[in-house]
Design an enzyme around this catalytic site. Sequence first.
Site, mmCIF file in Angstrom:
data_model
loop_
_atom_site.group_PDB
_atom_site.id
_atom_site.type_symbol
_atom_site.label_atom_id
_atom_site.label_comp_id
_atom_site.label_asym_id
_atom_site.label_seq_id
_atom_site.Cartn_x
_atom_site.Cartn_y
_atom_site.Cartn_z
ATOM 1 N N ASN A 138 0.949 -1.160 -0.084
ATOM 2 C CA ASN A 138 -0.014 0.014 -0.136
ATOM 3 C C ASN A 138 0.764 1.186 -0.071
ATOM 4 O OD1 ASN A 138 0.749 -0.703 2.654
ATOM 5 N ND2 ASN A 138 -1.018 0.406 3.609
ATOM 6 N N SER A 214 -0.966 -8.049 7.539
ATOM 7 C CA SER A 214 -2.229 -8.445 8.317
ATOM 8 C C SER A 214 -1.952 -9.211 9.602
ATOM 9 C CB SER A 214 -2.960 -9.492 7.504
ATOM 10 O OG SER A 214 -2.405 -10.847 7.430
ATOM 11 N N GLU A 235 4.197 -4.691 12.631
ATOM 12 C CA GLU A 235 3.149 -3.370 12.252
ATOM 13 C C GLU A 235 1.930 -4.154 11.686
ATOM 14 O OE1 GLU A 235 0.693 -0.961 10.983
ATOM 15 O OE2 GLU A 235 2.365 -0.397 9.549
ATOM 16 N N CYS A 269 -3.239 1.530 6.884
ATOM 17 C CA CYS A 269 -3.347 0.842 8.146
ATOM 18 C C CYS A 269 -3.793 1.880 9.326
ATOM 19 C CB CYS A 269 -1.874 0.349 8.725
ATOM 20 S SG CYS A 269 -1.154 -1.046 7.854
#
Length: 467
Positions: A138, A214, A235, A269
């Site tokens: 991302n 994830s 993370e 996130c």
Amino acid sequence: MSPTDAGPPLASINPATGELLQSFEPFDADEVEARLAIAARAASEWATSSFVERARLLITVAELLEGELPDIAHVVTTEMGKPFAQAKGEVAKCASAFRWFAEHGESFLTDEEVPVDASLGLVTYQPLGPVLAIMPWNFPLWQVVRFAAPAVMAGNVGLLKHAPNVCRTALLIEDLFRRAGALPGIFQTLLIGTDQVPGIIADARVKAVTLTGSVGAGRAVAAQAGAAIKKVVLELGGSDPFIVLPSADIDRAVPVGVQARMQNTGQSCIAAKRFIVHDEVADAFIDAFVAGVAALSVGDPFDPATEVGPLVTSAARDNIEALVEDARSHGASILCGGERIVGPGGSDKAGYYYLPTVIADITSEMRVATEEVFGPVALLFRVSSADEALSVANGTDFGLGSSVWTGDPDEQQQFVQGLEAGQVFVNGMVASMPELPFGGIKTSGIGRELSVHGIREFCNIKSVWVA
């Protein structure tokens, strides 16, 4: 692992068109072994390098990023679909982070003298060696730089296992280090499948692991690293609250809230995902917020007018659609959006687009109440007090970031102390920056990236006592 264990090809697909850009054959066992051997040799040499040498390398990488900014951003947008202006911002941010760690790394890692009942007491920081980084698509540059800049400045070397859909970006980062004059093995990309990761984590030459991804991926990697007794930083996901209380500046909170939810097509996130609004200001905030979301321009990420691009894959778009339909079927109100749209190519197969969406009247049986919604969908909750807002905000398994909007100093202190999150931003959107540690609690992860805390994560913090 044998040479035939390389696995299926890795593919870069343009999310705006659905076009296959390039396929990559995963490295076989011989290539992985060769790269691990190079990393081990480089780690031994790089650990003895000076802070001046390390800083020079990082600054040269920054100069390459700055000098080639539009071209590098073009690779990012083409491969994962974020609007071109946002991709250019990501490249610039990466250059800034390399410079920041080049400037501050030595001060973070200089020996610290400690008063002890002896001739000398010291705390010294030494690199661990090769660090395996498993990174997502991302923010395909920034996620890598968050680990690479501090780790390399600390004297470690990097092994990048990037997401399979951003191989071009992964190879670009390796090439940046090469062209900056890095010793062979300082930073390498491993084009490998997920099935090859456990063997690399178990390899004695790999000293630590960091993953952004994830919760499921984090659990798997943590178990593998734990079995090998190796340091790990995770993370993971987030369901960040964006809390609006009666004393908030609504005129500021609304546009920041829209940006906080919809930047990078909502694929972040630390995006604001749950908007928790006090009844006293709910009508004013919600009306303006829904209008702001509905007005966003969706389309070709290279069009300067585009504010929201495609989702990264057809599966990602389908998952968002399924989450929204589940909420709708359980009685949620869809205040805007709530449907996929045709891409610029004229077919729903030509690009993975979904309208920016706002959902209200959320109940516990809806999937959106507990799952991370990784796309352009905002969830609205109304509360009647600050205490209820705090309870709703903490009512999740996640604990990454949080944003609270209030002009009341007592409320600010209440939420700074009471929010169960790794980060609290007051009257602003959650963001990552080199100066502050980044990471979460609960199922959002363990350990920290960035800042003095992040650079020390992959160091042997050694105590020295001299009689």
